[in-house]
Design a protein around this motif. Structure first.
Motif, PDB file in Angstrom:
ATOM      1  N   ALA A  58     -17.868 -42.556  45.946  1.00 23.80           N
ATOM      2  CA  ALA A  58     -17.659 -43.231  47.239  1.00 23.80           C
ATOM      3  C   ALA A  58     -18.351 -42.499  48.384  1.00 23.80           C
ATOM      4  N   LEU A  59     -18.069 -41.213  48.510  1.00 25.47           N
ATOM      5  CA  LEU A  59     -18.665 -40.471  49.633  1.00 25.47           C
ATOM      6  C   LEU A  59     -20.195 -40.423  49.522  1.00 25.47           C
ATOM      7  N   PRO A  60     -20.765 -40.112  48.356  1.00 29.08           N
ATOM      8  CA  PRO A  60     -22.234 -40.152  48.257  1.00 29.08           C
ATOM      9  C   PRO A  60     -22.821 -41.526  48.611  1.00 29.08           C
ATOM     10  N   LEU A  61     -22.162 -42.601  48.207  1.00 29.52           N
ATOM     11  CA  LEU A  61     -22.686 -43.942  48.525  1.00 29.52           C
ATOM     12  C   LEU A  61     -22.617 -44.224  50.027  1.00 29.52           C
ATOM     13  N   VAL A  62     -21.537 -43.788  50.667  1.00 25.19           N
ATOM     14  CA  VAL A  62     -21.432 -43.995  52.118  1.00 25.19           C
ATOM     15  C   VAL A  62     -22.448 -43.115  52.842  1.00 25.19           C
ATOM     16  N   LEU A  63     -22.644 -41.886  52.352  1.00 21.80           N
ATOM     17  CA  LEU A  63     -23.645 -41.006  52.980  1.00 21.80           C
ATOM     18  C   LEU A  63     -25.054 -41.571  52.824  1.00 21.80           C
ATOM     19  N   ALA A  64     -25.285 -42.337  51.757  1.00 18.37           N
ATOM     20  CA  ALA A  64     -26.594 -42.981  51.588  1.00 18.37           C
ATOM     21  C   ALA A  64     -26.828 -44.009  52.696  1.00 18.37           C
ATOM     22  N   LEU A  65     -25.749 -44.665  53.158  1.00 19.26           N
ATOM     23  CA  LEU A  65     -25.890 -45.617  54.268  1.00 19.26           C
ATOM     24  C   LEU A  65     -26.198 -44.886  55.578  1.00 19.26           C
ATOM     25  N   VAL A  66     -25.676 -43.668  55.692  1.00 22.76           N
ATOM     26  CA  VAL A  66     -25.998 -42.849  56.872  1.00 22.76           C
ATOM     27  C   VAL A  66     -27.466 -42.449  56.814  1.00 22.76           C
ATOM     28  N   ALA A  67     -27.914 -42.049  55.621  1.00 23.29           N
ATOM     29  CA  ALA A  67     -29.310 -41.621  55.463  1.00 23.29           C
ATOM     30  C   ALA A  67     -30.270 -42.758  55.788  1.00 23.29           C
ATOM     31  N   SER A  68     -29.854 -44.018  55.500  1.00 26.92           N
ATOM     32  CA  SER A  68     -30.742 -45.143  55.804  1.00 26.92           C
ATOM     33  C   SER A  68     -30.426 -45.750  57.174  1.00 26.92           C
ATOM     34  N   SER A  69     -29.691 -44.988  58.001  1.00 29.89           N
ATOM     35  CA  SER A  69     -29.406 -45.362  59.405  1.00 29.89           C
ATOM     36  C   SER A  69     -28.597 -46.642  59.550  1.00 29.89           C
ATOM     37  N   ARG A  70     -27.803 -46.993  58.537  1.00 30.75           N
ATOM     38  CA  ARG A  70     -26.937 -48.162  58.671  1.00 30.75           C
ATOM     39  C   ARG A  70     -25.617 -47.824  59.347  1.00 30.75           C
ATOM     40  N   LEU A  71     -25.269 -46.543  59.338  1.00 35.47           N
ATOM     41  CA  LEU A  71     -24.038 -46.043  59.942  1.00 35.47           C
ATOM     42  C   LEU A  71     -24.369 -44.692  60.558  1.00 35.47           C
ATOM     43  N   THR A  72     -23.623 -44.319  61.607  1.00 36.59           N
ATOM     44  CA  THR A  72     -23.732 -42.920  62.036  1.00 36.59           C
ATOM     45  C   THR A  72     -22.819 -42.097  61.135  1.00 36.59           C
ATOM     46  N   LEU A  73     -23.052 -40.794  61.130  1.00 39.20           N
ATOM     47  CA  LEU A  73     -22.206 -39.929  60.310  1.00 39.20           C
ATOM     48  C   LEU A  73     -20.755 -40.014  60.794  1.00 39.20           C
ATOM     49  N   ALA A  74     -20.565 -40.072  62.110  1.00 41.28           N
ATOM     50  CA  ALA A  74     -19.199 -40.142  62.653  1.00 41.28           C
ATOM     51  C   ALA A  74     -18.514 -41.443  62.222  1.00 41.28           C
ATOM     52  N   GLN A  75     -19.259 -42.556  62.235  1.00 42.16           N
ATOM     53  CA  GLN A  75     -18.676 -43.827  61.759  1.00 42.16           C
ATOM     54  C   GLN A  75     -18.304 -43.727  60.289  1.00 42.16           C
ATOM     55  N   ALA A  76     -19.189 -43.150  59.489  1.00 40.75           N
ATOM     56  CA  ALA A  76     -18.938 -43.034  58.054  1.00 40.75           C
ATOM     57  C   ALA A  76     -17.653 -42.253  57.806  1.00 40.75           C
ATOM     58  N   ILE A  77     -17.510 -41.122  58.490  1.00 38.65           N
ATOM     59  CA  ILE A  77     -16.318 -40.286  58.268  1.00 38.65           C
ATOM     60  C   ILE A  77     -15.076 -40.981  58.821  1.00 38.65           C
ATOM     61  N   GLU A  78     -15.217 -41.666  59.945  1.00 42.43           N
ATOM     62  CA  GLU A  78     -14.057 -42.379  60.507  1.00 42.43           C
ATOM     63  C   GLU A  78     -13.514 -43.408  59.529  1.00 42.43           C
ATOM     64  N   ARG A  79     -14.402 -44.143  58.878  1.00 41.87           N
ATOM     65  CA  ARG A  79     -13.960 -45.214  57.966  1.00 41.87           C
ATOM     66  C   ARG A  79     -13.371 -44.668  56.667  1.00 41.87           C
ATOM     67  N   LEU A  80     -13.499 -43.366  56.466  1.00 39.98           N
ATOM     68  CA  LEU A  80     -12.901 -42.732  55.272  1.00 39.98           C
ATOM     69  C   LEU A  80     -11.699 -41.858  55.635  1.00 39.98           C
ATOM     70  N   THR A  81     -11.370 -41.764  56.929  1.00 41.36           N
ATOM     71  CA  THR A  81     -10.292 -40.849  57.344  1.00 41.36           C
ATOM     72  C   THR A  81      -9.336 -41.532  58.325  1.00 41.36           C
TER      73      THR A  81
END
Ligand code: DOR
Ligand code: ZN
Length: 431
Positions: free
Chosen positions: A333-356
């Motif tokens: 899950a986390l690697p897949l969400v981080l891949a969306l950050v790497a492709s600029s679909r999410l900011t890192l803060a958004q990614a972590i917020e949606r998991l916490t």
């Protein structure tokens, strides 16, 4: 219990708008201090977090732990190990076990097993209807008292509108959120993939989008009448996203989640008849994936939830039509969400917020933040770490993932629950 002194990591806590290099001190199960260059408390274990990301322990709203009843697929111990290795500090356990979690006895059994395992936190979700049969409501007061944090018939939809109305009314009196698996069975008709050009090409019976969105629309109308807390599990279609966005705009108490696989794959993945791509709801089309990514970024979707659904080759090595639905999700899950950050679909803060903080808010769970006084649930992530999930390295008993062999960048290195390290991947070779 020794205090922990997490030194000089990049502390990213979306709930408190924090993103800078700080120390975090954990003691007696709580976060006690957050600051630059803090003095170590006497006897504290020091964790060097330089170059790492320090975030609240991840929270998963949707998982199938398979205990009691299907321990050959997974049990609470193996699920906990798998979740911790994925960076999760807390997971919610869906009630489609054997027996179903529709009584105090089953809820208590799950909590007792989780206590004995002493890994991640486990929050049981009780059934909406007895035996998930869609006929009579469960005894929700008893489930709540025993420790259930929500009710759901996940795996099955509460298909009857009248029953759903009564479920919402009843759950509301106990303050229990109702989580719907939105799938009108008279439309999905046992379809084994999404209904689209791809299902025609594959020659497989498909489930149309409307099997999901008509239930979401109907339920939102019932929420408007009852005022109950309503959450849509694993949204997968563009129309569902539109409906939830509009309901939120109108101020209704509606939330939803999305899985990493629905954010990543389209129904074209099913064209090779690989049953590892079979899940419910099914993988959808590119326009849906696009809509889900946008909705996750704009907050229409509150949380990423794994729908961790272990199955063995006994259920998966079959014709596509006959194979079980489900994908194991904790460790990817986390690697897949981080891949969306790497492709600029999410900011890192958004990614972590949606998991916490996002999932914590949905069910009113403790944690989801690193603010002083919060539970000492912390995940330390190495964003640069190469990671390739493989069957022999997954902690889950089941290996049913379409992402085996895929090369990722970034994974959890350390998971801390209540001040205790429950996963430590620092000595593992990068893969
Ligand atoms: O893919 C799925 N697997 N979807 C569900 O709703 C249930 C789950 C399971 O229990 O295997
Ligand atoms: Zn489901």
């Amino acid at each position: 219990m020794r205090a922990l002194h997490v030194r000089r990591g990049r502390v990213l806590d979306p709930a408190s708008n924090t993103d800078r290099e700080l120390d975090v001190v954990l003691s007696e199960g709580r976060i006690v201090a957050l600051g630059a260059g803090l003095a170590a408390p006497a006897g504290a274990e020091e964790i060097d977090a330089r170059g790492m990301l320090v975030v609240p322990g991840l929270i998963d709203l949707h998982a199938h732990l398979r205990e009691p009843g299907e321990e050959y697929k997974e049990d609470i111990a193996s699920a906990s190990a798998s979740a911790a290795a994925g960076g999760f500090a807390a997971v919610c356990a869906m009630p489609n076990t054997t027996p179903v979690n529709d009584t105090r006895a089953v809820t208590e059994l799950i909590l007792e097993r989780a206590r004995a395992v002493a890994g991640v936190r486990v929050y049981p979700i009780g059934a909406i209807t007895r035996g998930l049969e869609g006929q009579a409501l469960s005894e929700m007061a008893e489930l709540r008292e025993a420790g259930c944090v929500a009710v759901s018939d996940d795996g099955k939809c509460v298909a009857s509108a009248g029953l759903m109305r009564r479920a919402l009314e009843y759950a509301r009196t106990f303050g229990l959120p109702v989580i719907q698996h939105a799938e009108d069975p008279t439309l999905s008709l046992g379809g084994s993939m999404n209904e689209s050009v791809s299902s025609t090409r594959a020659g497989l019976r498909g489930q149309p989008h409307e099997a999901e969105s008509t239930i979401v629309a109907r339920d939102i109308a019932l929420v408007e009448r009852t005022g109950a807390r309503y959450h849509v599990a694993h949204v997968s279609t563009q129309a569902s996203v539109w409906l939830v966005r509009e309901a939120k705009r109108r101020g209704l108490p509606v939330t939803c989640e999305v899985t990493p696989h629905h954010l990543t794959l389209t129904d074209e993945a099913c064209l090779g008849y690989d049953t590892l791509t079979k899940c419910n709801p099914p993988l959808r089309e590119a326009a849906d994936v696009e809509a889900l990514r946008e909705a996750l970024a704009d907050g229409t979707i509150d949380a990423v939830a794994t729908d961790h659904a272990p199955h063995t080759p006994v259920e998966k090595d079959l014709e596509f039509d006959h194979a079980a639905s489900g994908i194991v999700g904790f460790e990817t899950a986390l690697p897949l969400v981080l891949a969306l950050v790497a492709s600029s679909r999410l900011t890192l803060a958004q990614a972590i917020e949606r998991l916490t903080a996002g999932p914590a808010r949905v069910l009113g769970l403790p944690g989801g933040t690193l603010a002083a006084g919060a539970p000492a649930d912390v995940t330390i992530v190495d964003l640069e770490r190469a990671f390739t999930p493989r069957a022999d390295t997954l902690r889950s008993k089941s290996k049913n993932s379409p992402f085996l062999g895929r090369a990722f960048c970034g994974r959890a290195m350390l998971t801390i629950v209540g001040g205790t390290i429950v996963f430590d991947g620092r000595a593992e070779p990068a893969a």
